[in-house]
Scaffold this active site. Structure first.
Site, PDB file in Angstrom:
ATOM      1  N   PHE A   1     -71.684 -38.897  68.531  1.00 27.33           N
ATOM      2  CA  PHE A   1     -72.211 -40.232  68.840  1.00 27.33           C
ATOM      3  C   PHE A   1     -73.536 -40.363  68.111  1.00 27.33           C
ATOM      4  O   PHE A   1     -74.454 -39.576  68.335  1.00 27.33           O
ATOM      5  CB  PHE A   1     -72.445 -40.429  70.342  1.00 27.33           C
ATOM      6  CG  PHE A   1     -73.146 -41.742  70.662  1.00 27.33           C
ATOM      7  CD1 PHE A   1     -72.425 -42.826  71.131  1.00 27.33           C
ATOM      8  CD2 PHE A   1     -74.523 -41.894  70.485  1.00 27.33           C
ATOM      9  CE1 PHE A   1     -73.053 -44.039  71.416  1.00 27.33           C
ATOM     10  CE2 PHE A   1     -75.159 -43.098  70.771  1.00 27.33           C
ATOM     11  CZ  PHE A   1     -74.419 -44.166  71.224  1.00 27.33           C
ATOM     12  N   GLU A   2     -73.629 -41.344  67.258  1.00 27.15           N
ATOM     13  CA  GLU A   2     -74.921 -41.707  66.690  1.00 27.15           C
ATOM     14  C   GLU A   2     -74.844 -43.143  66.203  1.00 27.15           C
ATOM     15  O   GLU A   2     -73.805 -43.605  65.726  1.00 27.15           O
ATOM     16  CB  GLU A   2     -75.363 -40.757  65.564  1.00 27.15           C
ATOM     17  CG  GLU A   2     -74.408 -40.620  64.408  1.00 27.15           C
ATOM     18  CD  GLU A   2     -74.883 -39.595  63.376  1.00 27.15           C
ATOM     19  OE1 GLU A   2     -75.868 -38.864  63.632  1.00 27.15           O
ATOM     20  OE2 GLU A   2     -74.262 -39.520  62.298  1.00 27.15           O
TER      21      GLU A   2
END
Length: 382
Positions: A258-259
């Site tokens: 997740f980014e």
């Protein structure tokens, strides 16, 4: 006694997380962020307030898991905001994959093939030696020790994804992977929030890296800093990465499955020079350098604290770790268990340690003489 000790630790962890939630809440409410945006700006097929997209590196064989992840992000967020998807693969996507993923959303979808040069061995890599290194790591029990594709993936995500032609008209990206879960309604636009707040990188979970996967990464980073001291603009970031003044790397990294990020960060001359130095060193193939520590070291040293944001309010799960908001109000829009959030676990202590860094940061490159004092030896091992 042992039971009491566990309970005390849990309570202390919950209190810490509640304090951090207060400190890291968005500076503007969702309604404020959207107040100046035309109500039709998020309709399917129209240009969005921010030039952004979900960017997904995925195999054809992961279709079912990809559809599950899309169902999650559509239900929790994108059915209201309709940001496009960019799917990337090192081989051609099958008609089945393209048809079924496109059916999961009203948003635009694009499918791209990764150039061979971005998913292959560069000419300076000794492939025989790389094979020997994989065998040695396998005997040590390192995860993905034998996988060549995993290494190509990490190298691509470290230095090439942002160069793909399908991303050239984008300013921000949100990385999504198959089988991830989103457990909270997201009622605001994180891209718009980041753009208006000047945030360059967003994360949900920060962990300690397995040291056996990156034995020479830190010494390579220090050698690059010695050669290009302008790379470091955030003195406090060194404290997040090292507990001994820069001599060794503590493994802290933002978990990059997740980014949400500004592509300008990765396209900057400083980041490109940093990646090139790492790539030339060969650690993506001779060891098992992941894109997560590569991204995190750059973000911690190049960006100011306020340019890196913990999305504590986004409920997110990627096996085996969960980010679950801790506040009582969050339970009204989330179905995750806050007592199981990674922030309460030692292995994810880097999550709160970033938030606890001092706010008074350097605003100019650190002099080379100062860096030399911080980094005892560019050739020292980790």
């Amino acid at each position: 006694m042992a039971r009491d000790f566990v309970i005390i630790n849990l309570v202390v962890g919950l209190l810490l997380a509640l304090c951090l939630r207060h400190e890291t809440a968005p500076q503007a409410e969702p309604e404020q962020l959207l107040a100046s945006v035309d109500a039709n700006a998020y309709a399917p097929g129209v240009a969005k307030p921010v030039r952004a997209a979900f960017v997904v590196l995925v195999r054809n064989s992961e279709l079912a898991g990809m559809k599950r992840a899309m169902r999650q992000i559509e239900d929790r967020f994108n059915q209201k905001f309709n940001y496009p998807y960019v799917f990337l693969n090192d081989v051609d996507f099958t008609p089945e994959f393209m048809t079924e993923t496109a059916a999961m959303t009203h948003a635009n979808v694009s499918f791209g093939k990764i150039p061979h040069a971005h998913w292959s061995y560069p000419e300076w890599i000794n492939q025989t030696y790389a094979h020997e290194c994989r065998q040695r790591m396998h005997k040590q029990g390192v995860f993905y020790a034998l996988s060549e594709s995993y290494r190509h993936m990490c190298r691509f995500n470290s230095g090439f994804f942002f160069r793909h032609e399908l991303l050239q008209d984008l300013d921000y990206y949100w990385r999504i992977e198959p089988d991830v879960e989103y457990s909270c309604d997201i009622d605001y636009d994180p891209f718009l929030f980041m753009q208006r707040q000047g945030i360059k990188y967003g994360y949900t979970i920060a962990l300690h890296e397995y040291p056996e996967t990156v034995p020479t990464l830190w010494s390579t980073v220090k050698a690059h800093i010695a050669a290009a001291p302008e790379f470091v603009r955030h003195a406090a970031g060194m404290r997040w990465l090292s507990a001994d003044g820069g001599a060794t790397y503590n493994g802290c990294h933002f978990w990059s499955n997740f980014e949400i990020g500004a592509l300008s960060f990765f396209r900057s001359p400083e980041y490109l020079a940093y990646f090139d130095a790492l790539d030339r060193a060969g650690g993506f193939f001779y060891e098992r350098w992941g894109d997560a520590p590569v991204h995190a070291i750059a973000a911690a040293l190049m960006l100011q604290k306020h340019e890196v944001h913990w999305f504590e309010d986004i409920g997110y799960y990627h096996n085996p770790w969960l980010n679950c908001p801790q506040g009582a109000a969050a339970r009204l829009r989330c179905h995750c268990d806050p007592a199981k959030s990674a922030v309460l676990h030692y292995w994810a202590s880097c999550t709160r340690e970033w938030v606890e860094l001092p706010d008074a940061n350097a605003t100019a490159p650190i002099p080379a003489s100062t860096l030399i004092s911080l980094l005892p030896s560019a050739s020292a091992s980790q």
